[in-house]
Design a protein around this motif. Structure first.
Motif, PDB file in Angstrom:
ATOM      1  N   LYS A  43       0.835  -1.209   0.000  1.00 19.61           N
ATOM      2  CA  LYS A  43       0.000   0.000   0.000  1.00 19.61           C
ATOM      3  C   LYS A  43       0.869   1.257   0.000  1.00 19.61           C
ATOM      4  O   LYS A  43       0.619   2.202  -0.762  1.00 19.61           O
ATOM      5  CB  LYS A  43      -0.920  -0.014   1.208  1.00 19.61           C
ATOM      6  CG  LYS A  43      -1.857   1.184   1.281  1.00 19.61           C
ATOM      7  CD  LYS A  43      -2.779   1.088   2.490  1.00 19.61           C
ATOM      8  CE  LYS A  43      -3.694   2.310   2.583  1.00 19.61           C
ATOM      9  NZ  LYS A  43      -4.591   2.220   3.780  1.00 19.61           N
ATOM     10  N   GLU A  44       1.907   1.265   0.833  1.00 13.28           N
ATOM     11  CA  GLU A  44       2.789   2.432   0.933  1.00 13.28           C
ATOM     12  C   GLU A  44       3.535   2.673  -0.370  1.00 13.28           C
ATOM     13  O   GLU A  44       3.551   3.799  -0.893  1.00 13.28           O
ATOM     14  CB  GLU A  44       3.783   2.226   2.080  1.00 13.28           C
ATOM     15  CG  GLU A  44       4.753   3.369   2.305  1.00 13.28           C
ATOM     16  CD  GLU A  44       4.148   4.525   3.064  1.00 13.28           C
ATOM     17  OE1 GLU A  44       2.990   4.892   2.758  1.00 13.28           O
ATOM     18  OE2 GLU A  44       4.833   5.062   3.960  1.00 13.28           O
ATOM     19  N   SER A  93       1.285   3.845  -3.169  1.00 12.09           N
ATOM     20  CA  SER A  93       0.910   5.248  -3.008  1.00 12.09           C
ATOM     21  C   SER A  93       2.045   6.182  -3.403  1.00 12.09           C
ATOM     22  O   SER A  93       1.833   7.195  -4.076  1.00 12.09           O
ATOM     23  CB  SER A  93       0.505   5.501  -1.549  1.00 12.09           C
ATOM     24  OG  SER A  93       0.348   6.884  -1.297  1.00 12.09           O
TER      25      SER A  93
END
Length: 396
Positions: free
Chosen positions: A298-299, A302
């Motif tokens: 997710k990091e 993003s």
């Protein structure tokens, strides 16, 4: 029983700290024996990201800390050694990157104004753009800012290999270790050496540089100080055919990097991104591997939405950073050395500070009047194996 050995300095623990110290001592004419119970560099050393910090990371909150002062000269010393002109000849060590970078994914946080004005980074930080950006950030979608730090990144497996070459005949594989004391004495200050797998090794000084292993050795010798602390990390690795090199701290809003990325060559020719920083600390330590990988996906999705992770392999690695105990588990500012008579115990506290650790041992030997003595060459000692890089074990 194996025949006894006499040496000037007996070192336990063949990570980078022990290997660097061993090479420095041998270069100055000391005889040494370096004992390793597992593999060469197989503890914290091969799990390091290989960044030779110069203090910038520790000044992100805008203040000049003791750590940023203590470590400021390390990049120069390492560069000179890698060029073959320093305190050790490390020519042949693979330099992964000539610089590490600060990377802001959007607007610069306000506290960086004082960071850029601090002595820790003055004259050693430059903004880069266009083709000077790290390859992974050279994408039209990237809208952040990048600053180049005068901090190199080394390939730790090649470093360990070179330090092993400088070890000559001094390496000894040994598992069962017992202290040797002067006749009728059983106190640490009367330590005369160690018995390793039944072989007596007598030495002027014994140095424990075994990282996390120091705790068990100190208990064995009934030494109550220094005590050790462990600061855990939960690192993430990702390997994929589309990854491009990236060596950068991604800035968040706080005093720690949001994520720190280094890039390492895998045995199959692909690149591995090794992710540390804030993602690997408190919350990351509490997650199980599946949750930590999900958080990392997710990091990174993003921060770098243009990077294709569809064919990537992911893995996590737990590390306990072993250090001398500090109030509140804070990070020590310098390499640490404790001595009592013939025993020395230490931790470099960071890969970059291995030269500082060796300095402290050499200074103590000089103060104690310990000088090199002639010793015969060591023949037929069982040698420890080389460690396998963590990414090649976990992402074959």
């Amino acid at each position: 029983m194996s025949s006894a050995i006499s040496t000037d300095v007996l070192i336990v623990g063949a990570g980078v700290a022990g290997l660097w110290l061993n090479a420095r001592l041998r270069r100055q004419g000391f005889s040494t024996v370096l004992v390793e119970s597992a593999s060469l560099g197989g503890g914290q050393s091969t799990k390091s990201q290989g960044i030779i910090h110069g203090g910038a990371k520790y000044a992100l909150h805008g203040a000049l800390s003791g750590a940023s002062e203590a470590i400021a000269d390390m990049p120069r010393r390492w560069r000179e050694a890698i060029a073959g002109k320093g305190e050790l000849d490390l020519s042949g060590v693979n330099l992964l990157s000539e610089a590490h970078y600060l990377w802001s994914p959007g607007t610069i946080a306000g506290n960086l104004t004082s960071f850029f004005a601090s002595k820790a980074v003055r004259g050693r930080v430059d903004q880069v753009t266009g083709s000077d950006l790290p390859p992974a950030l050279q994408n039209p979608a990237f809208k952040g800012k990048v600053y180049r730090l005068a901090e190199l990144v080394i390939d730790t497996p090649s470093l360990i290999k070179r330090l092993v070459e400088l070890s000559g005949d001094s390496l000894l594989a040994g598992h069962d270790i017992e202290p040797l004391y002067a006749a009728d004495k059983h106190e640490p200050e009367e330590l005369t050496g160690l018995r390793v797998d039944g072989r007596e090794i007598h030495a002027q000084r014994v140095v424990l540089s075994a990282g996390a292993g120091n705790a068990a050795l100190l208990k064995l010798m009934k030494v109550e100080h220094p005590t050790m602390q462990r600061r855990p990390l939960h690192m993430v690795m990702v390997k994929g055919p589309t990854l491009k090199p990236l060596f950068a701290h991604c800035l968040g809003g706080g005093p720690k990097p949001r994520v720190t990325v280094t890039t390492h060559p895998a045995a199959d020719g692909q690149w591995v991104w090794y992710l540390g920083g804030d993602i690997s600390e408190a919350d990351g330590v509490a997650r199980d591997p599946e949750a930590q990988i999900a958080a990392a996906k997710k990091e990174m999705g993003s921060l770098l939405p243009w990077v294709d992770f569809s064919q990537a392999q992911w893995a996590t690695l737990r590390i306990d950073r072993a250090e001398p105990a500090q109030a509140g588990l804070v990070r020590p500012d310098n390499a640490f050395l404790f001595s009592k008579k013939s025993l020395m115990v230490g931790w470099p506290t960071k890969l970059a500070l291995a030269p500082d650790f060796a300095d402290r041992v050499l200074e103590k030997l000089a103060r104690d009047g310990v000088h090199p003595t002639p010793q015969p060459k060591l023949v037929g000692l069982p040698k420890p194996p080389m460690a396998i890089p963590a990414w090649d074990e976990l992402l074959p």
